[in-house]
Design an enzyme around this catalytic site. Structure first.
Site, short mmCIF file in Angstrom:
data_model
loop_
_atom_site.label_atom_id
_atom_site.label_comp_id
_atom_site.label_asym_id
_atom_site.label_seq_id
_atom_site.Cartn_x
_atom_site.Cartn_y
_atom_site.Cartn_z
N SER A 156 44.91 42.21 35.96
CA SER A 156 43.48 42.02 36.10
C SER A 156 43.01 41.10 34.98
O SER A 156 43.60 41.09 33.89
CB SER A 156 42.73 43.35 36.00
OG SER A 156 41.33 43.16 35.89
N TYR A 169 41.40 51.54 31.85
CA TYR A 169 41.85 50.56 32.85
C TYR A 169 42.25 49.25 32.18
O TYR A 169 43.33 48.70 32.45
CB TYR A 169 40.74 50.31 33.86
CG TYR A 169 41.07 49.27 34.90
CD1 TYR A 169 41.88 49.58 35.99
CD2 TYR A 169 40.58 47.97 34.79
CE1 TYR A 169 42.19 48.62 36.95
CE2 TYR A 169 40.87 47.01 35.73
CZ TYR A 169 41.69 47.33 36.81
OH TYR A 169 42.00 46.37 37.75
#
Length: 265
Positions: A156, A169
């Protein structure tokens, strides 16, 4: 000739969203696809049905990737399916003798939780799902792949640009990028390439309704002026698994419409 003709790929988290897009694109490009899911079996079977309608092969495999033993079982069963079907016959000599030729580590979770007050259990739930599963699946896949095999992790842009309430995350995705670089270093001598794809904001049904201000900010900031699509990520994964990327390993391919290059002031 399609880019992935003769390949057999295992895609984790393939029942929806980005995983579905990757699985379908791999099949369109000639690969047989093992579709992993944890609980969304019906959705995964729908993806498998679409792949079979293309004339390609697919199988649905269930596993809880928070469990290392389950990761290893998943890879073993996928490899056995590949060998039994003879699905990788065209690429067998170059990539594993009829077994797996590609792994896409896509499965992950993205809960939101403020860092103050976050418990270790909540931290571990994200890290085990997003990172430890990548470690275990990659290690198991490398044992059954031959030269020419490829592993792609879905990371990401939050690996380098954290968002509020995403500490667990963002940390897990930063570690995924470094894992790929380390694995590229150590598995290169086996002829196995390891890379990451780092998406930006990917559209989904209802996103603009659920988060209108975020979508508006993103499209205003992105040089290409739109959200990403699952197919954008899938195309990057196809490229990295294909012969076109035969001399690319340890690389993080950012797929974000240019948001990461924008000024922060």
């Amino acid at each position: 000739m399609r880019l992935l003709e003769g390949q057999v790929a295992l895609v984790t988290g393939a029942s929806g969203g980005i995983g579905r897009g990757i699985a379908l694109r791999f099949a369109e490009q000639g690969a047989a696809v093992a579709l992993h899911c944890r609980t969304a079996v019906a959705a995964a079977r729908e993806v498998a049905s679409r792949i079979e309608d293309m004339g390609a092969r697919a199988v649905v495999l269930e596993a809880d990737l928070r469990d290392e033993a389950e990761c290893r079982r998943l890879v073993r069963v996928a490899a056995e399916w590949a060998a039994a079907e003879g699905a990788a016959e065209a690429g067998a000599a170059a990539a594993g003798g009829g077994s797996l030729t590609a792994l896409v580590n896509n499965a992950g979770v993205q809960p939101t939780r403020p860092l103050p007050g976050m418990t270790a259990a909540q931290w571990r739930e994200v890290v085990d799902t997003n990172l430890t599963s990548v470690f275990a699946c990659t290690q198991a896949a490398a044992e059954v792949m031959g030269p020419g095999g490829s592993v792609t992790h879905i990371a990401s842009i939050e690996a380098s640009r954290p968002a509020p309430e995403h500490a667990h995350y963002s940390a897990s995705k930063a570690a995924v990028v470094m894992h790929a670089r380390s694995a590229a270093l150590e598995y290169g001598s086996h002829g196995i390439r390891v890379n990451t794809v780092s998406p930006g904001l990917i559209d989904r049904e209802g996103l603009a309704r659920d988060w209108p201000e975020g979508v508006e900010r993103w499209t205003r900031q992105a040089p290409l002026g739109r959200l990403g699509r699952a197919e954008d990520v899938a195309d990057a994964c196809v490229f990295l698994a294909s012969p076109l990327a035969s001399w690319i390993t340890g690389h993080d391919l950012v797929v974000d419409g240019g948001v990461s290059v924008g000024p922060a002031w």
